[in-house]
Design an enzyme around this catalytic site. Structure first.
Site, PDB file in Angstrom:
ATOM      1  N   ASP A  52      32.728  75.659  45.496  1.00  0.00           N
ATOM      2  CA  ASP A  52      33.623  74.521  45.686  1.00  0.00           C
ATOM      3  C   ASP A  52      34.646  74.810  46.779  1.00  0.00           C
ATOM      4  O   ASP A  52      35.121  73.886  47.447  1.00  0.00           O
ATOM      5  CB  ASP A  52      34.343  74.187  44.384  1.00  0.00           C
ATOM      6  CG  ASP A  52      33.402  73.618  43.326  1.00  0.00           C
ATOM      7  OD1 ASP A  52      32.172  73.729  43.501  1.00  0.00           O
ATOM      8  OD2 ASP A  52      33.903  73.071  42.330  1.00  0.00           O
ATOM      9  N   HIS A  71      37.635  76.497  34.550  1.00  0.00           N
ATOM     10  CA  HIS A  71      38.288  75.385  33.869  1.00  0.00           C
ATOM     11  C   HIS A  71      39.410  75.918  32.977  1.00  0.00           C
ATOM     12  O   HIS A  71      39.321  77.046  32.469  1.00  0.00           O
ATOM     13  CB  HIS A  71      37.278  74.619  33.017  1.00  0.00           C
ATOM     14  CG  HIS A  71      36.127  74.080  33.802  1.00  0.00           C
ATOM     15  ND1 HIS A  71      36.186  72.892  34.496  1.00  0.00           N
ATOM     16  CD2 HIS A  71      34.894  74.590  34.037  1.00  0.00           C
ATOM     17  CE1 HIS A  71      35.036  72.683  35.108  1.00  0.00           C
ATOM     18  NE2 HIS A  71      34.233  73.703  34.855  1.00  0.00           N
ATOM     19  N   ARG A 109      34.508  97.324  35.275  1.00  0.00           N
ATOM     20  CA  ARG A 109      35.605  98.260  35.529  1.00  0.00           C
ATOM     21  C   ARG A 109      35.130  99.333  36.501  1.00  0.00           C
ATOM     22  O   ARG A 109      33.935  99.651  36.558  1.00  0.00           O
ATOM     23  CB  ARG A 109      36.090  98.907  34.231  1.00  0.00           C
ATOM     24  CG  ARG A 109      35.038  99.751  33.542  1.00  0.00           C
ATOM     25  CD  ARG A 109      35.439 100.130  32.132  1.00  0.00           C
ATOM     26  NE  ARG A 109      34.485 101.041  31.516  1.00  0.00           N
ATOM     27  CZ  ARG A 109      33.336 100.678  30.975  1.00  0.00           C
ATOM     28  NH1 ARG A 109      32.965  99.412  30.991  1.00  0.00           N
ATOM     29  NH2 ARG A 109      32.538 101.567  30.419  1.00  0.00           N
ATOM     30  N   ARG A 163      33.827 105.240  39.159  1.00  0.00           N
ATOM     31  CA  ARG A 163      34.167 106.394  39.993  1.00  0.00           C
ATOM     32  C   ARG A 163      34.018 106.024  41.463  1.00  0.00           C
ATOM     33  O   ARG A 163      33.419 105.004  41.807  1.00  0.00           O
ATOM     34  CB  ARG A 163      33.266 107.594  39.678  1.00  0.00           C
ATOM     35  CG  ARG A 163      31.794 107.387  40.009  1.00  0.00           C
ATOM     36  CD  ARG A 163      31.009 108.672  39.815  1.00  0.00           C
ATOM     37  NE  ARG A 163      29.586 108.517  40.065  1.00  0.00           N
ATOM     38  CZ  ARG A 163      29.006 108.603  41.253  1.00  0.00           C
ATOM     39  NH1 ARG A 163      29.745 108.805  42.357  1.00  0.00           N
ATOM     40  NH2 ARG A 163      27.696 108.486  41.384  1.00  0.00           N
TER      41      ARG A 163
END
Length: 211
Positions: A101, A123, A188, A191
């Site tokens: 978008d 949203h 996450r 290393r």
């Protein structure tokens, strides 16, 4: 702010139900762009693989801009196409989905596994806003030499630094720094990518000299 300004500045917006003539005109423009994109995506997905030049021409017409060496395995899906900017030497496996978008920027020498999803749009959590079709959109940026594994999902506003690798099945909710391995749900940093990876192509598996 206008509809266009809200969309481009990460504010909440709705695509329909406007009273300002400027917003009504922009909403109609967006609808035309979406339909045009769907036609081009349909054409790409239904062009036989051996017609590589034809498929590349469709991509160049669909995307905001892209490099000369680009290939996306069919089927694929874009919301607008024209808001996606892809560098040179790009490859995406099948079922790539980009909800663009607003702008998506992808660098050079980037690889995507199958079923990768990039979405710049989300949203609100509150149901009353969603009942009024509220959205928000934030630009996604992917650097050079990035590899994104199968079934990864990149969420609004995320930046992924040069040379990083995103593991399969990851849901990337926050920025990932350059030259790092990251995976998980939520994704996450695991290393830094370092000299070990010059010797081992996978954990415990040495690079063979005849590769």
């Amino acid at each position: 702010m206008s509809l266009e300004e809200n969309m481009k500045n990460g504010k909440m917006f709705r695509e329909y139900g406007h009273s300002d003539p400027k917003d009504i005109a922009y909403a109609k423009k967006l609808e035309t762009l979406r339909i045009t994109c769907k036609d081009k995506v349909f054409e790409y997905n239904h062009t036989i693989p051996s017609l590589q030049d034809t498929k590349k021409a469709i991509l160049k017409d669909l995307l905001g801009d892209c490099g000369e060496h680009i290939w996306i395995e069919a089927p694929m899906f874009f919301a607008y196409g024209c808001h996606t900017h892809i560098g040179d030497y790009f490859y995406a496996n099948c079922h790539l989905t980009i909800i663009d978008d607003v702008d998506v920027y992808i660098g050079d020498h980037v690889m995507f596994g199958p079923n990768v999803t990039i979405t710049v749009t989300g949203h609100p959590l509150d149901k009353d806003y969603r009942l009024k079709a509220a959205h928000y959109s934030e630009t996604v940026t992917i650097g050079n030499n990035v590899w994104i594994g199968a079934n990864a999902v990149i969420l609004p506003g995320v930046s992924i630094g040069d040379n990083s690798v995103i593991g399969a099945g990851s849901i990337v909710t926050h920025d990932i720094p350059a030259s790092h391995l990251a995976y998980g749900n939520p994704c996450r940093v695991i290393r830094e990518i370092n000299e070990y990876d010059k010797v081992y192509f996978r954990k415990g598996k040495k690079v063979n000299e005849d590769w």
